[in-house]
Design a protein around this motif. Structure first.
Motif, PDB file in Angstrom:
ATOM      1  N   GLN A  47      36.279  28.408 -48.605  1.00  8.84           N
ATOM      2  CA  GLN A  47      37.240  28.303 -47.501  1.00  8.84           C
ATOM      3  C   GLN A  47      36.543  28.082 -46.162  1.00  8.84           C
ATOM      4  O   GLN A  47      36.975  27.291 -45.338  1.00  8.84           O
ATOM      5  N   VAL A  48      35.479  28.868 -45.952  1.00  6.87           N
ATOM      6  CA  VAL A  48      34.722  28.778 -44.706  1.00  6.87           C
ATOM      7  C   VAL A  48      34.050  27.409 -44.593  1.00  6.87           C
ATOM      8  O   VAL A  48      34.107  26.750 -43.548  1.00  6.87           O
ATOM      9  N   SER A 105      33.492  22.126 -42.208  1.00  3.35           N
ATOM     10  CA  SER A 105      33.421  20.674 -42.406  1.00  3.35           C
ATOM     11  C   SER A 105      34.450  19.968 -41.541  1.00  3.35           C
ATOM     12  O   SER A 105      34.161  18.941 -40.930  1.00  3.35           O
ATOM     13  N   ALA A 106      35.652  20.518 -41.488  1.00  2.00           N
ATOM     14  CA  ALA A 106      36.708  19.908 -40.683  1.00  2.00           C
ATOM     15  C   ALA A 106      36.292  19.895 -39.210  1.00  2.00           C
ATOM     16  O   ALA A 106      36.453  18.890 -38.523  1.00  2.00           O
ATOM     17  N   ALA A 107      35.735  21.011 -38.742  1.00  4.81           N
ATOM     18  CA  ALA A 107      35.312  21.091 -37.341  1.00  4.81           C
ATOM     19  C   ALA A 107      34.174  20.100 -37.083  1.00  4.81           C
ATOM     20  O   ALA A 107      34.136  19.434 -36.050  1.00  4.81           O
ATOM     21  N   LYS A 131      34.944  24.652 -45.941  1.00  3.32           N
ATOM     22  CA  LYS A 131      35.985  23.650 -45.670  1.00  3.32           C
ATOM     23  C   LYS A 131      36.320  23.588 -44.179  1.00  3.32           C
ATOM     24  O   LYS A 131      36.413  22.516 -43.600  1.00  3.32           O
ATOM     25  N   GLN A 132      36.519  24.759 -43.590  1.00  2.39           N
ATOM     26  CA  GLN A 132      36.881  24.795 -42.173  1.00  2.39           C
ATOM     27  C   GLN A 132      35.727  24.286 -41.296  1.00  2.39           C
ATOM     28  O   GLN A 132      35.959  23.584 -40.309  1.00  2.39           O
TER      29      GLN A 132
END
Lengths: 289, 289
Positions: free
Chosen positions: A130-131, A136-138, A133-134
């Motif tokens: 989850q971390v 990567s998005a940032a 993923k977040q």
């Protein structure tokens, strides 16, 4: 604290309230952290447990365990910065905080800047899906992704098994340079100078004799073509003007000896100036710079 | 708008209120901008005047001049994104906004991602010294600096005079691919499809026939192994589901022909489905997806 100042800058830039946790020769004062946790309930604790920048301290095993325990109890994230992983010049490196945590309270990050080449600007994290993923998005919003060429080079380096032997070579080279700087400091030592012999990492963290400020020493040493990072930026609270950080991995062995000689000269000169001032002036006044 | 959606994301992530300026075949509607300026007094106007992403439109000279004038009058910064500089397949490229501004209202940025290689993640800005200094400081906090290897590679490429000939080669290759995609679209054209023949850049911006939504077409086309970016993210206000962006520079000439064939098949199928629905249903109901 002291700690890696660009990290402090980043947290502040994002609007965080930054509180320094005192440290001693065995790493972060986890007992003091516990008191601060009760009072401030922070969301995140940032730490460099191995060969800390700038102090080169290795957090001892008991404190590591305790810190991870606290993160579970008080529900905060530990951001473990392991930039100097592998750069250990004596004995075994202690296990990472991340390896003691099974519930995702530790986000581990490291880099190839110290072990391969800083110009690659390539790092990595180990964290819950989850971390990641977040993050990567940032990162996509910031720069889409890291340079592909760097990634290919490092991937090849690892897959071909060359990273480990490279790090071993670095260790034997840096160990020698550390010893040379340590000897040079010991030989030229001025009363009041304090430092320890780093077990790993990149830096000596030198306490200056009383009366010599790091900010004035920067100028005096630069005149002798010696540069270092003064201690103040590594603290959150304006302390640290009695400390300097010396890198021992970059300069040649010869330059290290010569550089420490010149640095100690500059310290001695400032110290003499300080004593003279003490005698000549009954009241302390602000010098005109 | 429409405009490069990662830019919209960045502005929003930083807390900015983003307002889209309508555009037509001659670029940003600078007349409408003027009305919006009076009302909103923005700090910054972001624009891709040459071969805009996604619309491929080149802002005409008169509008460029007017836009720079307005920035002086209303004291806002123009962020000129010239990512597709040099990728011009017909005639001369119009002068950059930056070249029309002598007072520092225009910050020009471009990249080597389109002209050399996207994996380098290397761009550059042209701006007043003060601005460059502040940007450098912000970048230092983020990633210290850009990858050195990329910088060396590109520096060598430029100094040896190879960049210009490389871009010329790209232009002749991309011109051919553009023509192939244009022909393929013309041949397979379905009533209601609209597009223009790009003078430069990377993309066709295709209006879909009424009744075909881009978000449904994405799935239908993916089943035929054709991918594209649907139009919605390029708008600030939820519009754009009747548009798709097609890249013509990446795929081979053969794949472009084949891909457009399959895409048009998918459009035709959705259109048939839509017509059948129109007949079979007296009242429009939400389809179960």
């Amino acid at each position: 604290e002291p700690s890696f100042f660009p990290a402090i800058q980043v947290f502040r830039a994002l609007g965080a309230r930054v509180i320094g946790i005192p440290a001693d020769g065995r790493g972060m004062r986890v007992d003091m952290l516990e008191q601060l946790l009760l009072r401030y309930r922070p969301k995140l604790v940032y730490t460099i447990p191995s060969f800390q920048n700038p102090s080169n301290i290795e957090m001892e095993l008991e404190r590591r365990k305790k810190l991870v325990e606290l993160s579970h109890k008080f529900k905060f994230i530990i951001l473990e910065d392991d930039a100097y992983a592998g750069l250990c010049y004596e004995g075994q490196q202690l296990p990472a905080l991340r390896s003691m945590d099974s519930d995702g309270y530790v986000i581990y990050l490291s880099t190839f800047s110290k072990s391969v080449y800083a110009g690659l600007r390539l790092g990595f994290i180990v964290a819950q899906k989850q971390v990641v993923k977040q993050f990567s998005a940032a990162k996509q919003v910031m720069d889409l992704h890291s340079n592909s060429v760097s990634q290919w080079v490092v991937e090849r380096f690892i897959v071909e098994g060359k990273l480990d032997s490279h790090v071993a070579r670095l260790c034997s080279e840096y160990r020698k340079k550390r010893d040379i700087m340590h000897e040079a400091l010991s030989m030229r030592c001025i009363r009041g100078m304090e430092w320890n012999r780093p077990k790993g990492g990149y830096y000596f963290w030198l306490k200056l004799p009383q009366g010599v400020s790091a900010s004035r020493l920067v100028t005096a040493a630069a005149a002798k073509k010696v540069v270092f990072v003064p201690g103040k930026p590594f603290f959150t609270n304006g302390q640290g003007d009695d400390y300097i950080r010396l890198n021992f991995t970059f300069a040649s062995q010869k330059d290290i000896k010569e550089g420490i000689g010149r640095l100690c000269e500059a310290i001695a000169e400032l110290l003499d100036g300080h004593r003279e001032m003490d005698i000549s002036q009954e009241f302390e006044i602000k010098p005109i710079v």
